[in-house]
Design a protein around this motif. Structure first.
Motif, short mmCIF file in Angstrom:
data_model
loop_
_atom_site.label_atom_id
_atom_site.label_comp_id
_atom_site.label_asym_id
_atom_site.label_seq_id
_atom_site.Cartn_x
_atom_site.Cartn_y
_atom_site.Cartn_z
N SER A 193 27.63 39.92 21.42
CA SER A 193 27.03 41.05 20.72
C SER A 193 27.44 41.05 19.25
N ASN A 195 29.09 43.21 17.76
CA ASN A 195 30.41 43.82 17.60
C ASN A 195 31.56 42.89 17.93
N SER A 196 31.26 41.66 18.32
CA SER A 196 32.29 40.68 18.66
C SER A 196 32.65 39.85 17.43
N GLY A 199 29.87 37.74 16.56
CA GLY A 199 28.87 38.58 15.91
C GLY A 199 29.18 38.79 14.44
N ASN A 209 21.28 38.42 14.34
CA ASN A 209 21.70 38.22 15.73
C ASN A 209 20.63 38.76 16.68
N ALA A 211 20.94 39.46 19.58
CA ALA A 211 21.54 40.42 20.52
C ALA A 211 21.62 41.83 19.94
N LYS A 212 21.21 41.98 18.68
CA LYS A 212 21.29 43.29 18.03
C LYS A 212 20.49 44.32 18.81
N ARG A 218 28.35 41.28 26.15
CA ARG A 218 27.75 39.95 26.34
C ARG A 218 26.46 40.11 27.15
N PRO A 219 25.42 40.64 26.52
CA PRO A 219 24.17 40.91 27.24
C PRO A 219 23.49 39.64 27.75
#
Length: 294
Positions: A193, A195-196, A199, A209, A211-212, A218-219
């Motif tokens: 994500s 926030n990692s 990321g 990203n 995944a935003k 971890r989607p």
């Protein structure tokens, strides 16, 4: 009520920014564990990132044992490979820990539950966590106190802050402006994500990203989502060892821009995902390598 809200927000912000901090004569981790602020002569480290931090600031003499990482080396490998072991990161050995009589134990988030065994035996412990550049460098300052290398740690932090500033300025003049996914696994296809730490690496490099907006750290990506996002690049790490693992994970991958143009990359996890200042060293190398992605 406003003061209460402000206090809660301050606590939340502090817990996000500082994995380790010094407060009222104590070293405090993000979980609230605390130990006295002082030098510790016999430190047993069950987190590879903390081991690397100790060596970086010249505090390796304080290490009595570490966790066995099996396949992933710990920098500097020629020195750490012969250090005594006290179990693994996932399964530390309380018997071996007690054998070394440490005055401080440093855990990572994967061995957080082991803290209960240490607490029952009245052993000092803190949890190392580095999910951002800021956290990593803040931790380094704290380890300067723990090892008696405060002055050296401060100089190294200053140098890395300057290096990070210069890298960001270089990237701001010519951001990558591409879309990508940083893969944790291929089956199922999971991404890190925003926030990692991965990321933040993407954000610093100017990579959008995919995944935003997705829930979770971890989607999982569905084939439909991946095709709709159509990333320019896919980066694999952790258990992903070959580009073919990504390309063959799903037929949809080859239909994306990343698959069609061969913009698939594998990065050694211990170099770019471990929460140490070496991530900042690798950031510039990664930027140069990705500059040619179209």
């Amino acid at each position: 009520m406003k003061k209460l809200v402000a206090l809660v927000l301050t606590i939340l912000i502090n817990s996000l920014v500082y994995a380790l901090k010094i407060e009222d004569g104590f070293i405090v981790d993000s979980k609230g564990n605390r130990v006295e602020k002082k030098e510790y002569k016999k430190v047993l480290i069950l987190d590879p990132a903390a081991v690397e931090a100790f060596y970086l600031i010249g505090g390796e003499k304080n290490i009595v044992a570490i966790a066995d990482t099996a396949k992933n080396p710990i920098w500097p490998q020629e020195k750490t490979k012969d250090l005594p072991k006290a179990g693994t990161i996932m399964k530390p050995s309380i018997e071996q820990v007690l054998m070394y009589s440490p005055d401080l134990v440093i855990l990572n988030t994967m061995s957080e539950g082991f803290g209960e065994s240490l607490k029952a035996r009245k052993l000092n412990f803190i949890i190392n966590e580095g999910n951002s550049f800021e956290q990593i460098l803040s931790n380094l300052e704290v380890y300067g106190v723990v090892t008696g290398q405060k002055e050296n740690a401060t100089k190294i932090v200053e140098n890395y802050n300057l290096k990070l500033k210069n890298i960001k300025e270089k990237i701001s003049k010519k951001p990558l402006d591409i879309k990508g996914g940083f893969l944790f696994s291929t089956s199922p296809m999971m991404v890190f994500s925003p926030n990692s730490l991965p990321g933040q690496i993407f954000d610093t490099l100017g990579i959008e990203n995919i995944a935003k907006g997705l829930p979770g750290g971890r989607p999982i990506l569905s084939p439909e989502f991946l095709l709709a996002e159509n990333p320019d690049i896919l980066v694999g790490s952790m258990a992903i060892k070959n580009k073919s693992d990504i390309l063959n994970s799903n037929p949809v991958v080859k239909q994306t821009k990343a698959g069609q143009k061969g913009n698939i990359m594998i990065i050694e996890s211990d170099k770019i995902l471990r929460g140490t200042p070496r991530v900042i060293d690798a950031l510039e190398e990664l930027y140069q390598e990705l500059s040619n992605v179209k």
